[in-house]
Design an enzyme around this catalytic site. Sequence first.
Site, PDB file in Angstrom:
ATOM      1  CB  SER A  56      40.255  42.793  53.484  1.00 25.38           C
ATOM      2  OG  SER A  56      39.986  41.934  52.408  1.00 25.38           O
TER       3      SER A  56
ATOM      4  CG  ASP B 126      45.938  42.639  48.070  1.00 23.60           C
ATOM      5  OD1 ASP B 126      45.514  41.479  47.912  1.00 23.60           O
ATOM      6  OD2 ASP B 126      45.493  43.408  48.943  1.00 23.60           O
TER       7      ASP B 126
ATOM      8  CG  HIS C 137      44.802  40.769  51.291  1.00 20.95           C
ATOM      9  ND1 HIS C 137      44.250  41.898  50.747  1.00 20.95           N
ATOM     10  CD2 HIS C 137      43.840  40.248  52.109  1.00 20.95           C
ATOM     11  CE1 HIS C 137      43.016  42.055  51.193  1.00 20.95           C
ATOM     12  NE2 HIS C 137      42.753  41.068  52.032  1.00 20.95           N
TER      13      HIS C 137
END
Length: 220
Positions: free
Chosen positions: A116, A170, A201
């Site tokens: 991320s 996601d 995610h």
Amino acid sequence: MALQTIELDPGVAPVATVIVLHGLGADGTDFLPMADELRLEALGPVRWVLPRAPERAVTINGGYRMRAWYDILGPDAPRREDEAGLRESFAAVQALVEREIARGVPASRIVLAGFSQGCAVTLGGGLRLPHRLAGLAGLSGYLPLPETLAAERHPASTGTPVFLAHGRDDGVVPLVRGQAAREALRREGFEVEWHDYPMEHSVCLEEVQALQRWLLKVLA
């Protein structure tokens, strides 16, 4: 900005180092299970370095302070990136790489990886390093400051292998942003190994297995 780090040291001189950058609000400890799951014994002793981002106020979360590699100014992040925070983290990660080189691990035996926000710093910082790393691995992230990549990426990065993986569902960093990173890197001539999975995610077992195969290849 000197980073705190959690390290898994093999106890003897390592043949390679893997540096993993966590996501927003997380901590280096989040990737201890993944470091245990990745079986790299065939390479020899490997050092894992899991840095902790500093705490900072995150605008999109109402200014709440948490561990973050940079501020997130709003949902239209591509147009409102915290460039100063990003560049500060790029420099901090470069210092980690330089420390590993000083400890006897050549750049060609160092992999920089991240999830991320950590993926964004991995790609943005890794391509600006004055060293060619063994590889860059980005999970569920995106390419920051894409408009400056062509001008700012260091010539030493040429040919660096890149691993990208993303969840198709996601809702935090949409799949399209990961795909955009893949295409931007390929336009710059990078060999990108791409994977996407039916997940949100997060990280899945199949992704870890694919990453293990890639690590064994680029560090062989």
